[in-house]
Each structure stands twice: as C-alpha cells, then as structure tokens.
Design a protein around this motif. Structure first.
Motif, mmCIF file in Angstrom:
data_model
loop_
_atom_site.group_PDB
_atom_site.id
_atom_site.type_symbol
_atom_site.label_atom_id
_atom_site.label_comp_id
_atom_site.label_asym_id
_atom_site.label_seq_id
_atom_site.Cartn_x
_atom_site.Cartn_y
_atom_site.Cartn_z
ATOM 1 N N UNK A 275 0.883 -1.208 -0.023
ATOM 2 C CA UNK A 275 0.298 -0.027 -0.074
ATOM 3 C C UNK A 275 0.763 1.349 -0.152
ATOM 4 N N UNK A 276 1.867 1.144 0.661
ATOM 5 C CA UNK A 276 2.890 2.444 0.645
ATOM 6 C C UNK A 276 3.333 2.609 -0.670
ATOM 7 N N UNK A 277 3.737 1.659 -1.421
ATOM 8 C CA UNK A 277 4.382 1.603 -2.758
ATOM 9 C C UNK A 277 3.198 2.448 -3.724
ATOM 10 N N UNK A 278 1.979 1.935 -3.488
ATOM 11 C CA UNK A 278 0.849 2.517 -4.419
ATOM 12 C C UNK A 278 0.505 3.765 -3.948
ATOM 13 N N UNK B 18 -3.558 -12.140 3.257
ATOM 14 C CA UNK B 18 -3.082 -11.395 2.218
ATOM 15 C C UNK B 18 -3.826 -10.165 1.493
ATOM 16 N N UNK B 19 -3.542 -9.234 1.034
ATOM 17 C CA UNK B 19 -4.177 -8.164 0.434
ATOM 18 C C UNK B 19 -5.221 -7.455 1.109
ATOM 19 N N UNK C 70 -5.974 -3.580 8.778
ATOM 20 C CA UNK C 70 -6.539 -4.164 9.816
ATOM 21 C C UNK C 70 -6.158 -5.605 10.302
ATOM 22 N N UNK C 71 -5.581 -6.352 9.129
ATOM 23 C CA UNK C 71 -5.205 -7.703 9.393
ATOM 24 C C UNK C 71 -3.982 -7.860 8.551
ATOM 25 N N UNK C 72 -2.792 -8.466 9.163
ATOM 26 C CA UNK C 72 -1.654 -8.781 8.354
ATOM 27 C C UNK C 72 -1.756 -10.288 8.283
#
Length: 553
Positions: free
Chosen positions: A170-173, A502-503, A497-499
C-alpha cells in the motif's frame, strides 16, 4: 574487551569478513554463466543528493541458500547499470559497470553522480542475459530551492513471520517521493521463538542469525518478499537500524544478556557480521562501509530548503540501559547527566546541524520513543521504559535544549520500535510538565510485528490520560504518510486491519496537521473504531506496550 575490539578493527573489511583474501578478487574472474535469474532480491535506491543517488541490487539465484551466497557460483560478475528519464530507457542519461563477488555477498552499490536535481529517474541492472526490474528514484532538490511539496512515508518493525507485508504494498501504491525506515527491518530469531498472538503465518529460514552467512540469508529472505520489493521500487529510501538487525536490546558493546557475561566477546563478532550484512543489503553510500564492529550510519540528507533529515543511530554509541533495562519505576540512573543514547560525537553533530539549519522543517529520523511516557498513574511514581529516551532523560533534554537554543523553526521527531501508532507534543521540560510544545513526535506502528493488533478509542487509553501531551495511540499495523509543504505538514496514520491475510485493505485511522512555526498537533480526521478489529488480537498486551517493550521491541 578492548583487545577484542582492536583485533576486530585490525581485521575489518569485506575480505576479512568472508575469509577471501583481497588478492583472490583478481584471480577469480571466471564470469560463470547464470542459468536462472539472479535479480530475485529486486532493486533499491537511497540517500538522494541533488546530483545523484545510490542504486543497489544483490545477485542471488537461490535466496535461501544456507551459506548466505544466494546460490551464486564463485567468481566475479560484471553488472551493468543504467539510468534514464523514462521507464522504457529511450532517454538514457547515465550508465556504467560494477563488479561484484562473494566477499561482498554479491551486492552492488552504485553512487550515481551528474544527474539533474529534483527530478524523477528510472534505473535497472543487467548481467549476462538477465535484466532486473525497473526502479523509480528521485534526486533531491537543489540546496537553495524551496520545493512546493514532499510526499514522505515512514515505517518500522517488519517481522516476516507475524504477517504479510501488505502495508509495504500500500505504501508503494501511494507513490511517495521518499521513504524512511526507522529500524527492525528484519528480525534475528529462528522459527518458533517470537510468536505472534495471532499465530505465525510463515517461518524464518535457518537458525538465529549470528554469523555473516545467517544474516545474509535472513536479509535475502526478507528482500525476496514481493511487497517489500514493491516499496523499494517506487522511491529512494533513508534507512537506519534499531536492535533486531543485530540482536534484541543491544547497547554499544553490551549484548542483551548484559555486560561481563560469556556472551560479550561473541557479541562483538556477531555485531561485525550483522553490520557487514546490513551494508551489503541496503542502498547506502561507501561512507557507511563497516570497519569491523564500527559503521558510520548517522547522516544528514537535505531536501532543498524545505526539509533536513537528521538520521540518528541510537544503538551503536549508547550507554547500557539503566536499572537493568525493561520498564522501571523511579530509576535515578535514567537522569544521570553523564549517560547518553547518541554518544557525545553524534550529539554534537546533531546540535551543530540545528544551528546550521535554514530548513523550514528539521526532521529527526530515529528509533525509540522520544517523548516522556509514564506508565504509572501514581503522582509519586514515574514508570518508564529504559530502552527509549526515558532511560536517557538528560541526553534527551540536551537535544531539546539544542533545537530550542538554535531556534529550529519546525522540529519533528519520527520514531518506530513500539509496534503502535502514537502522536505527541514535546514539552520543553518533562519533569515540570509545563510550557508550550516545542516540537512534535510521530510514531509509526509496525508493518507486521505483533500480529494484527487491535483498534480502540485512543482517548480511553491510560497512557493518554497519564500523559496529556500524548494525543493519539492505535495498536493496529501500518505506516505513516506525510505531505510536507512550506506551510504545513499533513500526517495520515495508515492502518491495515489484518496482516495474517494477504491483500487486506488500508485506511486512514487519524490525520493531523502541523502548521509552520506552530509545533503542535491539530487533528483533522478521525475514523470511528472498527468493531470488527476489536477481537482479532488475543495478545495479553494487545492494549499495552509494556510487555512488548520489555521483551521484543
């Protein structure tokens, strides 16, 4: 102890670290043909200057190879690098060749010069018939310019076993211009030692990292993650370590087990190996090449007249943690004037930098909690963590006094380590708990460390009641993104919220604005508590950092 240090320094350098004599470099130019892609660890850039940037890659056909050499055959490899103004490399502006071999872990560091200031570039590497992914980077603006905007994100604490690196994706996006990583880029434990309360979703390969081979293997396992690679692809990074890149809670030459233990001599050998592997795997300049157990990592990067980034090292020069480490009550040694978390030379360098600064924003990138954080509601008890700046209170006061005396326009401290989002205002004198704020601290939660975490109403947390200068806390995972302009710094605390899946999506949990010359936090957005995240973490310290601070942060 001192003899061991001198011996290590005398045998410093990449050749000594791997046991390959320097003369052998010229004797092994066999240029083996690679049958599979060696760019499995991606590419990265870092430490931008107005005329250039560091480009990095590391060759590895088998990243998890036990010997730490990534499955590479012995020999010297020619690696071509290219820089262009467009993604298709139709407008190439710089290129060259670099050689690499086993003695530097098959890593490649290129310090590109002669580029235009304040602009976007693309880069790639080639060896044999293989071509790396294309990375995007930026040069810093010219020293005298005042950029309109800088999009900067920062993060810390990515424990591979505890979750997927979705936050990096998400940081990359979000397409930042600059990324800061504030430590615990990787963790040293073997599989099954550091357990997430939500269950480990994947395992570390190999034993606990102690040797150069095992540190290289662990770095390769992390770098092989596609989400982490994506974040490196989009922007230059400024990296600084904390403890887990070497060993939990180390302090200068003192291991976690403490001084005067059988572990001390072995720790110095381990530290040299960890430093060598860290340099090999990060986009750092040759000024940071380790010399035995020493490595120059604190440095300053200027973004025109908009911002100075003072990157600190609070591990390599600190005194041992006071009162036996952990969280302690009324620890007198924490206030000892002679104790330091930065070392005298780095402290002087930082304060001199404050006096020389003409930047609109002076940003201090560092590892551990800076603001005083009392964990006791009793009026006569001050209960604080000895591993953060609370354990070095006089050292912290000298830094605060330094920027106040230098009349730094907008001091902002960026922090990692504690696996929780925090935002606080820095007081001129914490014991008095009086006076207007003289700066702001922003703390990034972990990328994954600690599992999914838990959402809560920030104002209900006891830490905010006890410490009214602290304004926000959230124990979920994510990162912090900022937009820095001459007039203000906008801050978004981003949450995944969840790691353990995935995604997972990302959202903004809370936002603040710091106005020019104001040195305080102004809340601009708050998302209501998400009830679905209230029961995802059964950790005994899901809503308290105390155990996490004492044990594994």
């Amino acid at each position: 102890m001192r003899l061991s240090r001198r011996i290590l320094l005398a045998s410093s350098g990449a050749a000594a670290a791997t046991g390959i004599p320097a003369a052998a470099w010229a004797e092994t130019r066999i240029h083996p043909v690679l049958e599979s892609d060696p760019f499995t660890l991606g590419v990265a850039s870092g430490d931008p200057e107005p005329d250039g940037v560091v480009l990095w890659t590391r060759l590895a056909v088998d990243p998890l190879a036990e010997d730490g050499f990534g499955g590479m055959p012995n020999g010297v490899f020619d690696v071509k690098w290219e820089v262009a103004k467009d993604e298709r490399f139709r407008r190439r502006v710089a290129s060259g060749r670099k050689q690499t071999a086993a003695e530097v872990g098959f890593s490649v560091h290129v310090e590109v010069e002669g580029l235009e200031s304040g602009r976007e570039y693309y880069y790639r590497f080639k060896t044999g018939r293989w071509t790396s992914p294309v990375g995007r980077t930026l040069t810093a603006p010219s020293r005298r310019s005042m950029p309109n905007e800088l999009r900067m994100s920062f993060a810390s604490c990515s424990q591979y076993e505890h979750g997927y690196f979705t936050a990096y994706r998400h940081m990359a996006e979000s397409h930042p211009d600059l990324i800061l990583h504030l430590g615990d880029y990787q963790y040293e434990y073997k599989a099954g030692v550091y357990l997430s309360p939500d269950g480990n979703v994947r395992d570390h390969e190999g034993p606990e990292t102690v040797t150069l081979a095992t540190y290289r293997q662990r770095h390769a396992q992390y770098k092989a993650d596609p989400d982490l690679q994506a974040a490196h692809l989009v922007a230059p990074w400024l990296v600084i370590w904390d403890d887990h890149e070497t060993e939990n809670n180390w302090a200068d030459e003192v291991p976690e087990a403490g001084s005067d233990t059988p572990d001390t001599a072995d720790f110095l050998v381990r530290r040299a190996a960890a430093f060598q592997a860290y340099w090999e795997n990060m986009p750092l300049r040759r000024s940071s090449v380790p010399e035995g157990i020493d490595m120059q990592l604190y440095r300053r990067v200027r973004w025109g007249r908009l911002a100075n980034f003072h990157m600190l090292d609070t591990r390599q020069y600190r005194d041992d943690q006071a009162c036996g480490d952990g969280t302690q009550s009324n620890c007198a040694d924490a206030w000892d004037e002679s104790r330091t978390i930065t070392g005298a030379a780095q402290e002087e360098w930082l304060i001199d930098g404050f006096h020389e600064s003409s930047a609109r924003w002076d940003v201090i990138g560092q590892q551990v909690f800076f603001t005083q954080r009392d964990n006791s509601a009793a009026a006569d008890v001050l209960r604080t963590s000895m591993d953060g700046w609370d354990g070095y209170a006089a050292s912290r006061q000298r830094i605060i006094d330094g920027w106040v005396e230098a009349e730094v326009r907008n001091p902002v401290v960026l922090t990692g380590d504690v696996h929780t989002h925090w935002a606080g205002e820095i007081l001129p004198d914490f014991p008095d708990a009086q006076g207007d704020s003289v700066g702001v601290e922003l703390v990034a939660t972990s990328i994954t460390s600690g599992g999914n975490g838990v959402d809560s109403v920030p104002e209900d947390n006891s830490a905010l009641v006890i410490n009214p200068h602290i304004k926000f806390r959230n124990a979920q995972r994510g990162y912090v993104e900022t937009v820095i302009t001459p007039d203000q710094m906008d801050v978004n605390f981003q949450v995944v919220p969840q790691v353990t899946v995935q995604d997972a999506p990302v959202y903004t949990r809370r936002s603040y604005t710091i106005a020019d010359r104001d040195r305080s936090l102004h809340q601009t957005y708050d998302r209501p508590v998400d009830a679905s995240t209230m029961s995802t973490n059964t950790s005994p310290f899901a809503d308290s950092d105390e155990l996490a601070d004492d044990y594994l942060n």
